[in-house]
Each structure stands twice: as C-alpha cells, then as structure tokens.
Enzyme design. Structure first.
Site, short mmCIF file in Angstrom:
data_model
loop_
_atom_site.label_atom_id
_atom_site.label_comp_id
_atom_site.label_asym_id
_atom_site.label_seq_id
_atom_site.Cartn_x
_atom_site.Cartn_y
_atom_site.Cartn_z
N ASP A 170 26.43 117.84 61.63
CA ASP A 170 27.11 118.30 62.83
C ASP A 170 26.12 118.26 63.98
O ASP A 170 24.94 118.54 63.79
CB ASP A 170 27.53 119.77 62.55
CG ASP A 170 28.48 120.30 63.59
OD1 ASP A 170 28.78 119.58 64.55
OD2 ASP A 170 28.93 121.45 63.41
N LYS A 193 31.15 116.30 64.07
CA LYS A 193 32.35 116.91 63.49
C LYS A 193 33.24 117.33 64.64
O LYS A 193 32.79 117.99 65.57
CB LYS A 193 31.92 118.13 62.67
CG LYS A 193 32.84 118.47 61.57
CD LYS A 193 32.21 119.45 60.59
CE LYS A 193 31.95 120.80 61.18
NZ LYS A 193 31.45 121.77 60.20
N ARG A 195 36.69 119.39 65.63
CA ARG A 195 37.64 120.36 65.07
C ARG A 195 38.91 120.45 65.91
O ARG A 195 38.83 120.55 67.14
CB ARG A 195 36.97 121.74 64.99
CG ARG A 195 37.84 122.80 64.33
CD ARG A 195 37.10 124.14 64.25
NE ARG A 195 35.95 124.07 63.36
CZ ARG A 195 35.99 124.32 62.06
NH1 ARG A 195 37.13 124.66 61.48
NH2 ARG A 195 34.91 124.25 61.32
N SER A 224 30.93 126.68 52.93
CA SER A 224 32.02 127.61 52.68
C SER A 224 33.01 126.93 51.73
O SER A 224 32.86 127.01 50.51
CB SER A 224 32.64 127.99 54.02
OG SER A 224 33.71 128.85 53.84
N THR A 228 32.71 120.20 54.76
CA THR A 228 31.77 119.51 55.66
C THR A 228 30.75 118.71 54.84
O THR A 228 30.54 117.51 55.08
CB THR A 228 31.02 120.56 56.53
OG1 THR A 228 31.99 121.32 57.23
CG2 THR A 228 30.05 119.91 57.49
C1 R5P Z 1 30.32 124.88 60.91
O1 R5P Z 1 30.21 124.42 62.03
C2 R5P Z 1 29.17 125.21 60.03
O2 R5P Z 1 27.95 124.77 60.55
C3 R5P Z 1 29.38 124.68 58.63
O3 R5P Z 1 29.29 123.26 58.66
C4 R5P Z 1 30.70 125.09 58.09
O4 R5P Z 1 30.89 126.47 58.24
C5 R5P Z 1 30.84 124.70 56.64
O5 R5P Z 1 32.11 125.07 56.21
P1 R5P Z 1 32.87 124.26 55.08
O6 R5P Z 1 31.99 124.25 53.89
O7 R5P Z 1 34.14 125.04 54.88
O8 R5P Z 1 33.13 122.90 55.63
#
Ligand code: R5P
Length: 295
Positions: A170, A193, A195, A224, A228
């Site tokens: 990102d 990325k 959104r 999470s 990503t």
């Molecule tokens: C978002 O901008 C954060 O830097 C992480 O990339 C994000 O929170 C990761 O979330 P997930 O694993 O759900 O893609």
C-alpha cells in the site's frame, strides 16, 4: 516505575517488566456473569509512574474498558504519571470520516484515555501517523508511535531473507518500508490499494517488477482478513518471485485469514506479539522497554 500488565497482555507486560529488570504487578480482574469487567490494583501506586500494558484485540470494547478502569484507578490512588501502552490500538483505522455521519472512533478512544488521566499513550505502528499527528494537538496527553518493522526486518534477515526484496502492499506505508528495506538490502517497491468507500472493497494495483526467483518480504501494519497480503502474494508469485513472506506488526486473529494467505502461496507468515496469534514469533518487549527508559 511500576509495570502493570492488563488482563489482555499478561505475557507481553511481564516480558517488558523483565527487560527493565523488574517484576510486574499483575492486576486483579474478573468478568461478572453479565459480562462486565472488575478491576483492582493490588499494589500501592502513590507517587509512582505506572505503566499499563493492555492490547485491545480481539474483543476491543472489553479490553478498552479494562484499560480505562486501570488508568482511572491508578490516578485515583495517587499515581504521578500514567503511561498506557496499547501494543495494538483498536479503532485506529477509523481515523477519518469517510462517509457523512460516521463515528470518528480513533478520536473517541483517545478522548477516553485522556479523560481517565492517561499522561502518555504508547502505540506501535499506528495505522496512520499523519492522522495521529493531526489529532495530537487536541490532547495534553502525549501519544508516542513506535515502529516494530525494523525489529521484524532484522528477524527476517536471520530467517533466510537476507538480500530479499521488500514490498509495501500500500502507498500509505511506502516511506517506512523503504527505510526498512535497507535492513534486507534487496531493493524496494510498493503496490497501490484503492478502497471503495461505500462497499469497503479494495482493489490492488500490482506493478510489474523484475523479481524472477527473488525472495520477497511484504511488510504491513496489520493482517486482518488477509485480503491485502493475499493479493500482494499472488501478484508477486505470478511474476516469478521465489519465497514470499507476509510480515506484519499486528496479526488479528480473524477466522479464515491463515487459509487465505497459505492458498495465495505465502511461504512464511510472521508477526509480533502485540496481539496473540499463530504468528506472534517476534517480541516487541525490548522495543517498548527501551522507549520506556527514555520517558
Ligand atoms: C490497511 O490499510 C492496512 O494497512 C492493512 O493493509 C489492512 O488493515 C489489512 O487488512 P486485511 O488483512 O483485511 O486486508
């Protein structure tokens, strides 16, 4: 200085105390049948700097309430300074109003910490340093953001990733990952990325990189859902990368993330112990202890 691990961070809090050559003071706590938390400070804190260590995931609401109870109790019983260490700070991702009418959750949590008498808050790899800097002027409480990415990079260097390429999935973390890439020494790039603010869905712009057979370490703040990292891993593997490691500070134990990362082709998954997870192999205890010595 007294180190008080909260119910959510007994192990990490104890490790931080030991790094400082101390024994921790464990809090008395229990959960009532209706789900409410009970907190009791078992040690005199009069005139002391009290360091509370309490992560806030999983189950952020309960863990935040417990931290607030601990901080107010320490102040009520005469602590001179209360330092709240939030190894993972929940709600930090909602640091802007993306849509009209949304709660500014990050700001609310900071307001609460200040309201119960916290003098210093220490966080690790907060989602947006810019958002934090903007909010800081609102508070008397000082907010300190440490990064665990260098500690993680040093660990990866010893785990066969010396000379690996470093990637930020990102643009938001581009600057820090570029600095961290110097530890591995194999070059740096970033993906982008985008959104959709209504659906929350993200799309990744994968750049063409010259990676044939080269090992890559992807550094991020949070895993999470694993979405990503999985997209970045796939993008790298399709370009012929060698081993790919997904490395982050906070691995949130979200069901399905592990499978998603493994199916995408992750060779290694590594995180710190800010949150207990399958991957919490790297401790931030030394990093936090070192910083506490400077307060
Ligand atoms: C978002 O901008 C954060 O830097 C992480 O990339 C994000 O929170 C990761 O979330 P997930 O694993 O759900 O893609």
């Amino acid at each position: 200085m007294i180190i008080v691990p909260g119910p959510a961070s007994n192990t990490l809090g104890e490790a931080i105390a030991h790094e400082l050559g101390q024994e921790p003071v464990f809090i008395n706590n229990r959960i009532f049948p209706d789900g409410e938390s009970y907190i009791q400070m078992p040690h005199a804190v009069d005139g002391e700097t009290v360091v509370l260590v309490q992560t806030t995931a999983p189950d952020p609401d309960r863990k935040i309430m417990q931290l607030l109870f601990m901080a107010r109790t320490a102040k009520d019983f005469g602590a001179e300074r209360v330092v709240a260490v939030l190894p993972y700070m929940a709600y930090a991702r909602q640091d802007k109003r993306f849509l009209e009418g949304e709660a500014l959750s990050f700001d609310v949590v900071l307001d609460l910490l200040e309201a119960v008498g916290v003098d210093d808050t220490i966080v690790i790899d907060i989602h947006s340093e810019e958002a934090l800097a903007e909010l800081q002027s609102k508070y008397t409480m000082k907010i300190h953001n440490l990064t665990a990415l260098f500690v993680l990079a040093e660990y990866m260097k010893k785990q066969t990733y010396d000379g690996a390429y470093s990637l930020s999935p990102d643009i938001g973390r581009k600057k820090i990952v570029e600095r961290v890439s110097e530890v591995l020494g194999g070059g740096f790039a970033f993906f982008e990325k985008v959104r959709d603010r209504y659906t929350g869905k993200t799309t990744m712009i994968v750049k063409d990189l010259d990676l044939k057979g080269k090992n890559v370490v992807i550094f991020d703040d949070i895993i999470s859902s694993g979405g990503t990292m999985s997209r970045a891993i796939r993008g790298l593997k399709e370009q012929g990368a060698g081993k790919v490691a997904a490395v982050c500070t906070h691995a949130l134990p979200v069901p399905g993330a592990n499978e998603k990362l493994r199916n995408a082709g992750a060779d290694d998954i590594v995180a710190t112990d800010t949150v207990e997870s399958l991957y919490d192999t790297v401790s931030i205890a030394g990093l936090v202890a070192e910083y506490l010595r400077t307060l």
